[in-house]
Scaffold this motif. Structure first.
Motif, PDB file in Angstrom:
ATOM      1  N   VAL A 220       0.826  -1.207   0.000  1.00 13.61           N
ATOM      2  CA  VAL A 220       0.000   0.000   0.000  1.00 13.61           C
ATOM      3  C   VAL A 220       0.861   1.258   0.000  1.00 13.61           C
ATOM      4  O   VAL A 220       0.421   2.325   0.417  1.00 13.61           O
ATOM      5  N   ASP A 221       2.080   1.153  -0.525  1.00 10.80           N
ATOM      6  CA  ASP A 221       2.987   2.293  -0.490  1.00 10.80           C
ATOM      7  C   ASP A 221       3.730   2.499  -1.803  1.00 10.80           C
ATOM      8  O   ASP A 221       4.866   2.970  -1.814  1.00 10.80           O
ATOM      9  N   SER A 222       3.095   2.170  -2.914  1.00 11.68           N
ATOM     10  CA  SER A 222       3.688   2.523  -4.199  1.00 11.68           C
ATOM     11  C   SER A 222       3.786   4.038  -4.314  1.00 11.68           C
ATOM     12  O   SER A 222       3.154   4.782  -3.553  1.00 11.68           O
ATOM     13  N   SER A 223       4.567   4.505  -5.267  1.00  9.50           N
ATOM     14  CA  SER A 223       4.660   5.950  -5.499  1.00  9.50           C
ATOM     15  C   SER A 223       3.290   6.535  -5.825  1.00  9.50           C
ATOM     16  O   SER A 223       2.951   7.646  -5.378  1.00  9.50           O
ATOM     17  N   SER A 224       2.473   5.806  -6.556  1.00 10.69           N
ATOM     18  CA  SER A 224       1.134   6.305  -6.898  1.00 10.69           C
ATOM     19  C   SER A 224       0.240   6.402  -5.670  1.00 10.69           C
ATOM     20  O   SER A 224      -0.538   7.352  -5.527  1.00 10.69           O
ATOM     21  N   ARG A 225       0.367   5.432  -4.761  1.00 13.95           N
ATOM     22  CA  ARG A 225      -0.444   5.480  -3.542  1.00 13.95           C
ATOM     23  C   ARG A 225      -0.025   6.664  -2.676  1.00 13.95           C
ATOM     24  O   ARG A 225      -0.878   7.362  -2.091  1.00 13.95           O
ATOM     25  N   ASN A 226       1.270   6.938  -2.577  1.00  9.30           N
ATOM     26  CA  ASN A 226       1.700   8.093  -1.790  1.00  9.30           C
ATOM     27  C   ASN A 226       1.409   9.408  -2.497  1.00  9.30           C
ATOM     28  O   ASN A 226       1.229  10.442  -1.835  1.00  9.30           O
ATOM     29  N   LEU A 227       1.323   9.383  -3.829  1.00  7.83           N
ATOM     30  CA  LEU A 227       0.827  10.555  -4.546  1.00  7.83           C
ATOM     31  C   LEU A 227      -0.628  10.812  -4.187  1.00  7.83           C
ATOM     32  O   LEU A 227      -1.036  11.958  -3.956  1.00  7.83           O
ATOM     33  N   ALA A 228      -1.427   9.761  -4.098  1.00  4.63           N
ATOM     34  CA  ALA A 228      -2.835   9.916  -3.717  1.00  4.63           C
ATOM     35  C   ALA A 228      -2.961  10.502  -2.319  1.00  4.63           C
ATOM     36  O   ALA A 228      -3.821  11.356  -2.059  1.00  4.63           O
ATOM     37  N   ARG A 229      -2.102  10.054  -1.407  1.00  2.00           N
ATOM     38  CA  ARG A 229      -2.134  10.624  -0.055  1.00  2.00           C
ATOM     39  C   ARG A 229      -1.807  12.117  -0.091  1.00  2.00           C
ATOM     40  O   ARG A 229      -2.367  12.910   0.676  1.00  2.00           O
ATOM     41  N   TYR A 230      -0.912  12.483  -0.960  1.00  5.62           N
ATOM     42  CA  TYR A 230      -0.528  13.892  -1.099  1.00  5.62           C
ATOM     43  C   TYR A 230      -1.715  14.726  -1.600  1.00  5.62           C
ATOM     44  O   TYR A 230      -1.997  15.813  -1.074  1.00  5.62           O
TER      45      TYR A 230
ATOM     46  N   MET B 220       0.534   5.121 -18.273  1.00  6.77           N
ATOM     47  CA  MET B 220       1.641   5.783 -17.584  1.00  6.77           C
ATOM     48  C   MET B 220       2.220   4.862 -16.510  1.00  6.77           C
ATOM     49  O   MET B 220       3.439   4.787 -16.321  1.00  6.77           O
ATOM     50  N   LEU B 221       1.363   4.125 -15.808  1.00  6.44           N
ATOM     51  CA  LEU B 221       1.827   3.172 -14.810  1.00  6.44           C
ATOM     52  C   LEU B 221       2.652   2.062 -15.456  1.00  6.44           C
ATOM     53  O   LEU B 221       3.671   1.630 -14.914  1.00  6.44           O
ATOM     54  N   ARG B 222       2.217   1.610 -16.615  1.00 11.74           N
ATOM     55  CA  ARG B 222       2.954   0.553 -17.319  1.00 11.74           C
ATOM     56  C   ARG B 222       4.334   1.023 -17.766  1.00 11.74           C
ATOM     57  O   ARG B 222       5.239   0.214 -17.981  1.00 11.74           O
ATOM     58  N   ALA B 223       4.489   2.339 -17.908  1.00 12.08           N
ATOM     59  CA  ALA B 223       5.794   2.909 -18.260  1.00 12.08           C
ATOM     60  C   ALA B 223       6.644   3.189 -17.029  1.00 12.08           C
ATOM     61  O   ALA B 223       7.779   3.647 -17.153  1.00 12.08           O
ATOM     62  N   GLY B 224       6.097   2.934 -15.842  1.00 14.32           N
ATOM     63  CA  GLY B 224       6.849   3.128 -14.612  1.00 14.32           C
ATOM     64  C   GLY B 224       6.683   4.489 -13.975  1.00 14.32           C
ATOM     65  O   GLY B 224       7.422   4.835 -13.043  1.00 14.32           O
ATOM     66  N   PHE B 225       5.691   5.280 -14.434  1.00 13.79           N
ATOM     67  CA  PHE B 225       5.489   6.623 -13.903  1.00 13.79           C
ATOM     68  C   PHE B 225       4.401   6.619 -12.826  1.00 13.79           C
ATOM     69  O   PHE B 225       3.362   5.961 -13.003  1.00 13.79           O
ATOM     70  N   PRO B 226       4.568   7.370 -11.729  1.00 11.78           N
ATOM     71  CA  PRO B 226       3.493   7.500 -10.739  1.00 11.78           C
ATOM     72  C   PRO B 226       2.274   8.184 -11.355  1.00 11.78           C
ATOM     73  O   PRO B 226       2.405   9.216 -12.022  1.00 11.78           O
TER      74      PRO B 226
END
Length: 457
Positions: free
Chosen positions: A254-264, A296-302
């Motif tokens: 529960v701590d991928s870069s995307s998940r922490n972006l969501a928290r932000y 974008m996620l498949r390319a490795g981007f948050p």
């Protein structure tokens, strides 16, 4: 004594709801929020609906109907904004000719990008996106009217409004305003955007994909004007088998870069918006459905997907008709512009905060096995005047405890055992803008990294 030390640490003030995305109150974020003009957004959606259909395979030569006219209108809109800011936007039209299950004949798919270069960290990129193409019930029907007022002229209007507001200011990082095509035919525009970002060598720190963000009345008839959903993946699409093995053992689901972006994003809503809350959804997208952020996620981007809190499926992917007194179709009457303006404010404040803050710390590592203390280390990032270490219970959804590390690149949390908490680090600028939290190792890194070293046996 260690119990006393731990009790003292846990007695430190905790953030009530989410990570505070700026260490101090930022007047600029209040300013940009106040500059959103919903009348302009209404005008923009009216213009897009006026093209009849914006289906990916619709005509491209007409100046008044079809996808070609719509994307040229978007380009013209960006050029007008650029003129007003003294040429601050560069226009790019990345394209590809594609065929596929929903594109039976070769079709050129064109995205429209406006790029606002950062002043000191131009290779770090914050992207806002929405798709301009539309559809009716039959995804292959490219002739009938498909107004697409909410799906996704609403998202495009948020992109255009972000460009209008934020182009009046200058930021450390680069902002990219992306109007995508081909989403309904298989996320084609998202793939073109991801490929373009990689070819440009962009370090994409965040993609805010806005798709279906203008309706506030759900299928039940209940109106929800105070909630927007932010979808984020839990484990990375680009995770390797070895990284997955390490994550399953030590955590990070529960701590991928995307998940922490969501928290932000959630923290921005709590601090800078009135009566408007982010509902974090622990999924990449709605159940069984998709959006351009997936590419974008498949390319490795948050990346996250931003969508309205209450969907009405009578107004999505429907032929225009009336049956048993029910009006079907994605028309402008289904858009709540007060609500849409709130979504735009959330995006604009988030982009301004991210672009003003330093990049998240790099190379974050953690140690503390068979020790009573936890140690975090990281590499310095440009523009950071200081760093903050965060931790939370392994069952807590938000970062709750924090301690300043000053300008050091390591911190020992005495008496805080590594086994009982999740940890992360954020970077802070001299004027108090703070980055998202980055979780240690490949599971949380904002820039894709290689496999971790072998686990000790």
């Amino acid at each position: 004594m260690r119990l006393i030390a731990l009790a003292a640490l846990l007695a430190l003030p905790a953030v009530a709801h989410a990570q505070t995305p700026a260490s101090v109150e930022q007047p600029l974020l209040h300013e940009v929020v106040s500059q959103v003009d919903q009348a302009r957004m209404h005008s923009d959606i009216t213009a897009m609906v006026g093209f009849g259909t914006r289906h990916t395979m619709s005509e491209t030569d007409s100046d008044t109907r079809g996808i070609g006219a719509a994307r040229r209108w978007a380009e013209s809109h960006f050029r007008t904004i650029s003129t007003e800011c003294g040429g601050c936007l560069e226009i790019a039209l990345p394209a590809d000719t594609v065929t596929g299950p929903r594109v039976p004949t070769p079709t050129e798919v064109v995205n429209v990008l406006a790029i606002q270069r950062g002043t000191t960290d131009p290779n770090r990129v914050i992207v806002i996106s929405g798709h301009i193409d539309s559809r009716v019930t039959d995804v292959m029907n490219f002739t009938d009217d498909a107004p697409g007022a909410n799906d996704d002229a609403s998202g495009v209007s948020a992109v255009l409004e972000a460009a209008r507001v934020l182009s009046k200011h200058r930021f450390a990082a680069t902002l990219v305003y992306a109007v995508l095509s081909g989403e309904e035919q298989g996320l084609l525009g998202g793939k073109i955007l991801a490929d373009y970002a990689k070819a440009q060598g962009w370090v994409v720190e965040a993609n805010l994909n806005n798709d279906i963000v203008g309706n506030s009345e759900g299928q039940s008839g209940i109106r929800d004007t105070t909630r927007v959903r932010v979808f984020s993946e839990g484990t990375k699409s680009v995770e390797t088998a070895l990284q997955a093995e390490r994550r399953r053992y030590n955590g990070g689901e529960v701590d991928s870069s995307s998940r922490n972006l969501a928290r932000y994003v959630d923290g921005i809503a709590d601090r800078y918006l009135t009566n408007f809350d982010v509902d974090m959804i622990y999924r990449t997208d709605r159940f069984g459905r998709g959006g351009d952020q997936t590419e974008m996620l498949r390319a490795g981007f948050p990346a996250v997907r931003i969508s309205e809190g209450a969907e009405n499926y009578d107004r999505q992917h429907q032929d225009l008709r009336v049956e048993n007194g029910v009006h079907y179709g994605d028309t402008i009457e289904g858009v709540d512009f007060d609500y849409l303006a709130q979504v735009a404010r959330l995006n604009i404040a988030t982009m301004a905060a991210l672009a003003s803050a330093p990049m998240v710390p790099a190379d974050v590592t953690i140690e503390g096995a068979v020790k009573p203390d936890t140690t975090l280390r990281w590499s310095a990032v440009p523009g950071a005047a200081g760093y903050r270490v965060w931790w939370r219970s392994t069952t807590a959804p938000q970062w709750t405890f924090n301690r300043s590390a000053g300008n050091a690149t390591s911190l020992v949390l005495t008496g805080v055992p590594i086994d009982d908490y999740f940890f992360g680090v954020s970077a802070i600028s001299a004027d108090g803008y703070e980055s998202p939290v980055v979780y240690p190792g490949p599971a949380g890194a904002f820039v894709s990294v290689g496999d971790p070293p072998a686990r000790p046996r």
